[in-house]
Design a protein around this motif. Sequence first.
Motif, PDB file in Angstrom:
ATOM      1  N   ALA A  49       1.479 -62.777  43.784  1.00 37.87           N
ATOM      2  CA  ALA A  49      -0.043 -62.545  43.538  1.00 37.87           C
ATOM      3  C   ALA A  49      -0.134 -63.415  42.058  1.00 37.87           C
ATOM      4  O   ALA A  49       0.795 -63.671  41.513  1.00 37.87           O
ATOM      5  CB  ALA A  49      -0.095 -61.049  43.159  1.00 37.87           C
ATOM      6  N   GLN A  50      -1.652 -63.448  41.619  1.00 37.60           N
ATOM      7  CA  GLN A  50      -1.944 -64.088  40.482  1.00 37.60           C
ATOM      8  C   GLN A  50      -2.773 -63.119  39.835  1.00 37.60           C
ATOM      9  O   GLN A  50      -3.874 -63.722  39.698  1.00 37.60           O
ATOM     10  CB  GLN A  50      -2.383 -65.547  40.928  1.00 37.60           C
ATOM     11  N   PRO A  51      -2.446 -62.177  39.397  1.00 34.91           N
ATOM     12  CA  PRO A  51      -3.505 -61.341  38.645  1.00 34.91           C
ATOM     13  C   PRO A  51      -3.848 -61.852  37.388  1.00 34.91           C
ATOM     14  O   PRO A  51      -2.972 -62.615  36.752  1.00 34.91           O
ATOM     15  CB  PRO A  51      -2.521 -60.096  38.489  1.00 34.91           C
ATOM     16  N   ARG A  52      -4.918 -61.355  36.859  1.00 36.06           N
ATOM     17  CA  ARG A  52      -5.479 -61.904  35.529  1.00 36.06           C
ATOM     18  C   ARG A  52      -4.562 -61.302  34.500  1.00 36.06           C
ATOM     19  O   ARG A  52      -3.752 -60.047  34.828  1.00 36.06           O
ATOM     20  CB  ARG A  52      -6.833 -61.175  35.267  1.00 36.06           C
ATOM     21  N   MET A  53      -4.241 -61.907  33.436  1.00 40.19           N
ATOM     22  CA  MET A  53      -3.266 -61.282  32.218  1.00 40.19           C
ATOM     23  C   MET A  53      -4.093 -59.905  31.781  1.00 40.19           C
ATOM     24  O   MET A  53      -3.258 -59.067  31.419  1.00 40.19           O
ATOM     25  CB  MET A  53      -3.575 -62.079  31.097  1.00 40.19           C
ATOM     26  N   GLU A  54      -5.249 -59.724  32.068  1.00 41.08           N
ATOM     27  CA  GLU A  54      -5.921 -58.519  31.587  1.00 41.08           C
ATOM     28  C   GLU A  54      -5.399 -57.417  32.716  1.00 41.08           C
ATOM     29  O   GLU A  54      -5.075 -56.165  31.746  1.00 41.08           O
ATOM     30  CB  GLU A  54      -7.404 -58.397  31.625  1.00 41.08           C
ATOM     31  N   THR A  55      -5.179 -57.737  33.943  1.00 39.69           N
ATOM     32  CA  THR A  55      -4.598 -56.593  34.722  1.00 39.69           C
ATOM     33  C   THR A  55      -3.319 -56.374  34.201  1.00 39.69           C
ATOM     34  O   THR A  55      -2.686 -55.210  34.355  1.00 39.69           O
ATOM     35  CB  THR A  55      -4.769 -57.007  36.168  1.00 39.69           C
ATOM     36  N   LEU A  56      -2.362 -57.270  34.031  1.00 39.59           N
ATOM     37  CA  LEU A  56      -1.040 -57.237  33.646  1.00 39.59           C
ATOM     38  C   LEU A  56      -0.617 -56.332  32.074  1.00 39.59           C
ATOM     39  O   LEU A  56       0.142 -55.776  32.224  1.00 39.59           O
ATOM     40  CB  LEU A  56      -0.400 -58.732  33.505  1.00 39.59           C
ATOM     41  N   GLN A  57      -1.745 -56.799  31.482  1.00 42.67           N
ATOM     42  CA  GLN A  57      -1.761 -55.975  30.108  1.00 42.67           C
ATOM     43  C   GLN A  57      -2.045 -54.383  30.536  1.00 42.67           C
ATOM     44  O   GLN A  57      -1.303 -53.592  29.793  1.00 42.67           O
ATOM     45  CB  GLN A  57      -2.722 -56.549  29.307  1.00 42.67           C
TER      46      GLN A  57
END
Length: 69
Positions: free
Chosen positions: A42-50
């Motif tokens: 997956a390539q989630p947005r950094m905001e999602t990972l945060q």
Amino acid sequence: MAAQQDLRAALAERAQQVPVAQLARDAGLTRAGIYKALAAGAQPRMETLQRIAVALGCRIVLEQARKAA
């Protein structure tokens, strides 16, 4: 993107210790969103990972790499 994949993998490993419904609620995401963001490749947005990191009681820290002497 390798660093983002490493971060995603680390969060996915940590997330296995928490019920997905609780993690989703704490991160403000859906259960499906958690599974999708933490899936291999997956390539989630950094905001999602945060948001996931904070829900897991973690924080993401960026440090400047040291140059080899």
